[in-house]
Design a protein around this motif. Structure first.
Motif, short mmCIF file in Angstrom:
data_model
loop_
_atom_site.label_atom_id
_atom_site.label_comp_id
_atom_site.label_asym_id
_atom_site.label_seq_id
_atom_site.Cartn_x
_atom_site.Cartn_y
_atom_site.Cartn_z
N GLU A 107 0.83 -1.21 0.00
CA GLU A 107 0.00 0.00 0.00
C GLU A 107 0.86 1.26 0.00
OE1 GLU A 107 -3.21 -0.08 -0.43
OE2 GLU A 107 -3.19 -2.28 -0.45
N ALA A 108 1.93 1.24 0.80
CA ALA A 108 2.84 2.38 0.83
C ALA A 108 3.53 2.55 -0.52
CB ALA A 108 3.88 2.19 1.94
N ALA A 109 3.88 1.43 -1.15
CA ALA A 109 4.53 1.48 -2.46
C ALA A 109 3.63 2.15 -3.49
CB ALA A 109 4.91 0.07 -2.92
N TRP A 110 2.34 1.82 -3.46
CA TRP A 110 1.39 2.43 -4.40
C TRP A 110 1.30 3.94 -4.17
CZ3 TRP A 110 -0.90 2.31 -8.82
CH2 TRP A 110 -2.02 3.11 -9.05
N GLU A 111 1.23 4.36 -2.92
CA GLU A 111 1.11 5.79 -2.62
C GLU A 111 2.35 6.55 -3.10
OE1 GLU A 111 -0.17 6.95 1.24
OE2 GLU A 111 -1.64 5.32 1.40
N LEU A 112 3.53 6.01 -2.84
CA LEU A 112 4.74 6.70 -3.28
C LEU A 112 4.87 6.65 -4.80
CD1 LEU A 112 7.26 8.27 -2.60
CD2 LEU A 112 8.44 6.11 -2.12
N TYR A 113 4.45 5.56 -5.41
CA TYR A 113 4.47 5.45 -6.86
C TYR A 113 3.63 6.54 -7.50
CZ TYR A 113 3.35 3.45 -11.47
OH TYR A 113 3.14 3.26 -12.81
N VAL A 114 2.44 6.76 -6.97
CA VAL A 114 1.56 7.82 -7.50
C VAL A 114 2.23 9.18 -7.35
CG1 VAL A 114 -0.64 9.00 -7.18
CG2 VAL A 114 -0.55 6.50 -7.16
N GLU B 142 13.81 4.64 -11.64
CA GLU B 142 14.07 3.24 -11.29
C GLU B 142 13.22 2.84 -10.09
OE1 GLU B 142 18.10 1.96 -10.79
OE2 GLU B 142 18.83 3.25 -12.38
N LEU B 143 13.17 3.72 -9.09
CA LEU B 143 12.36 3.43 -7.90
C LEU B 143 10.90 3.27 -8.28
CD1 LEU B 143 11.98 3.19 -4.82
CD2 LEU B 143 11.79 5.69 -4.75
N ALA B 144 10.39 4.12 -9.17
CA ALA B 144 8.99 4.03 -9.58
C ALA B 144 8.69 2.68 -10.22
CB ALA B 144 8.65 5.17 -10.54
N LYS B 145 9.62 2.14 -11.01
CA LYS B 145 9.42 0.83 -11.63
C LYS B 145 9.34 -0.27 -10.56
CE LYS B 145 11.77 1.89 -16.02
NZ LYS B 145 12.12 3.31 -15.79
N LEU C 277 3.41 3.59 -15.82
CA LEU C 277 2.59 4.45 -16.66
C LEU C 277 3.36 5.56 -17.36
CD1 LEU C 277 -0.47 4.77 -14.25
CD2 LEU C 277 -0.17 3.22 -16.20
N LEU C 278 4.69 5.55 -17.24
CA LEU C 278 5.49 6.54 -17.94
C LEU C 278 6.26 5.88 -19.08
CD1 LEU C 278 6.91 8.60 -14.95
CD2 LEU C 278 5.05 9.23 -16.50
N PRO C 279 6.66 6.65 -20.10
CA PRO C 279 7.44 6.06 -21.20
C PRO C 279 8.76 5.49 -20.69
CG PRO C 279 6.64 8.26 -21.77
CD PRO C 279 6.36 8.07 -20.31
N GLU C 280 9.18 4.37 -21.26
CA GLU C 280 10.44 3.76 -20.87
C GLU C 280 11.60 4.59 -21.39
OE1 GLU C 280 10.94 1.36 -18.92
OE2 GLU C 280 9.05 0.27 -18.79
N GLY D 178 21.69 2.60 -24.68
CA GLY D 178 20.60 2.54 -25.62
C GLY D 178 19.62 1.41 -25.43
N ALA D 179 19.91 0.47 -24.51
CA ALA D 179 19.00 -0.66 -24.29
C ALA D 179 17.81 -0.19 -23.46
CB ALA D 179 19.73 -1.78 -23.54
N PRO D 180 16.57 -0.51 -23.88
CA PRO D 180 15.41 -0.10 -23.10
C PRO D 180 15.39 -0.79 -21.75
CG PRO D 180 14.77 -1.65 -24.81
CD PRO D 180 16.21 -1.31 -25.05
N LEU D 181 14.87 -0.08 -20.73
CA LEU D 181 14.81 -0.63 -19.39
C LEU D 181 13.52 -1.37 -19.15
CD1 LEU D 181 16.19 2.34 -17.26
CD2 LEU D 181 17.38 0.25 -17.91
N GLN D 182 13.60 -2.47 -18.41
CA GLN D 182 12.42 -3.21 -17.97
C GLN D 182 11.91 -2.63 -16.67
OE1 GLN D 182 13.52 -7.28 -17.60
NE2 GLN D 182 12.07 -7.95 -19.11
N ARG D 183 10.73 -3.09 -16.24
CA ARG D 183 10.27 -2.78 -14.90
C ARG D 183 11.28 -3.30 -13.89
NH1 ARG D 183 4.08 -4.60 -14.76
NH2 ARG D 183 4.69 -4.96 -12.62
N GLY D 184 11.42 -2.57 -12.80
CA GLY D 184 12.42 -2.93 -11.81
C GLY D 184 13.76 -2.29 -12.11
#
Length: 241
Positions: free
Chosen positions: A41-48, A164-167, A178-181, A187-193
């Motif tokens: 729940e805390a992670a969601w609030e900080l993510y927003v 990175e933290l948001a991922k 919800l943001l562009p990668e 040049g390598a695209p980043l994954q979640r995390g």
């Protein structure tokens, strides 16, 4: 309906998340996070908080004001402290010193990214703003500052850490990023995390802190954060920011 939705949402949340978070002034926090419900729940609030502010959006040289970016960073600092207060010890349990917790990440970001940036550049920019002639508009005056490239560079490094933290937080909350990668340095695209899709993330000359070591560091620095931002609050009000 709501019960089925709740079960579906929980099924999207991983039980473990591998964390590798680079911080400009500390090095790297790495380990495994097994989040409890309060941490999710805390992670969601900080993510927003992160994805709805300019702190995770790249500030190009000809766009925006550094003052606005620093103000946004300060808002994230305050929001993070409020989330820690709201959830209390449940997001930093004593019995999990050898694993990542929300508390470890939050304190790491406060002390390893946000606080050093703000304590260095907020008063420096305020001093420059105080020298603005009435005939020069605030935007032009800021762009004439000889230290502008340096502060923009440090803002960019902090932005990358917060992205990175948001991922990581999105993974823990079971949410889409919800943001562009943004591309990696090569040049390598980043994954979640925050990991590259095709190779391990390498931070040259970094210091990898274990959760235990970082908790000790946080115990020592947290009082300084409160004192330092009491002074920063005073400067902000005085400057009318």
């Amino acid at each position: 309906m709501s019960g089925g939705y709740g079960r579906a949402r929980r099924s999207l949340r991983p039980k473990q998340v591998a964390v590798k978070l680079r911080l400009p002034f500390v090095g790297e926090i790495a380990g495994t996070w097994e989040p409890a419900e309060a941490e999710r729940e805390a992670a969601w609030e900080l993510y927003v908080e992160l994805i709805t502010r300019v702190t995770v959006v790249e500030l190009r040289p000809d766009e925006g004001l550094v003052r606005e970016a620093l103000t946004s960073v300060y808002s994230v600092f305050e929001s993070t402290r409020e989330i820690l207060r709201k959830y209390g010890p449940a997001v930093a349990p004593r019995g999990r010193k050898e694993t990542i917790t929300f508390g470890v990440l939050a304190i790491g970001v406060l002390n390893g990214a946000l606080r050093p940036l703000l304590t260095k550049w907020h008063p420096a920019l305020a001093a420059w703003e105080a020298q603005r002639p009435d005939s020069v508009n605030p935007v032009q005056h800021e762009r004439d500052w000889d230290q502008l490239p340096m502060v923009r560079n440090e803002l960019s490094r902090t932005r990358a850490s917060l992205a990175e933290l948001a991922k990581i937080l999105a993974d823990v909350a079971g949410a889409a990023y919800l943001l562009p990668e943004a591309p990696n340095d090569d040049g390598a695209p980043l994954q979640r995390g925050g990991r590259p899709m095709s190779r391990d993330l390498v931070l040259t000359k970094s210091v990898v802190l274990s959760p235990t070591t970082h908790a000790t560091l946080a115990d020592r620095l947290l009082p300084q954060v409160s004192v330092g931002y009491g002074k920063l609050d005073h400067r902000t009000r005085a400057a009318g920011s």
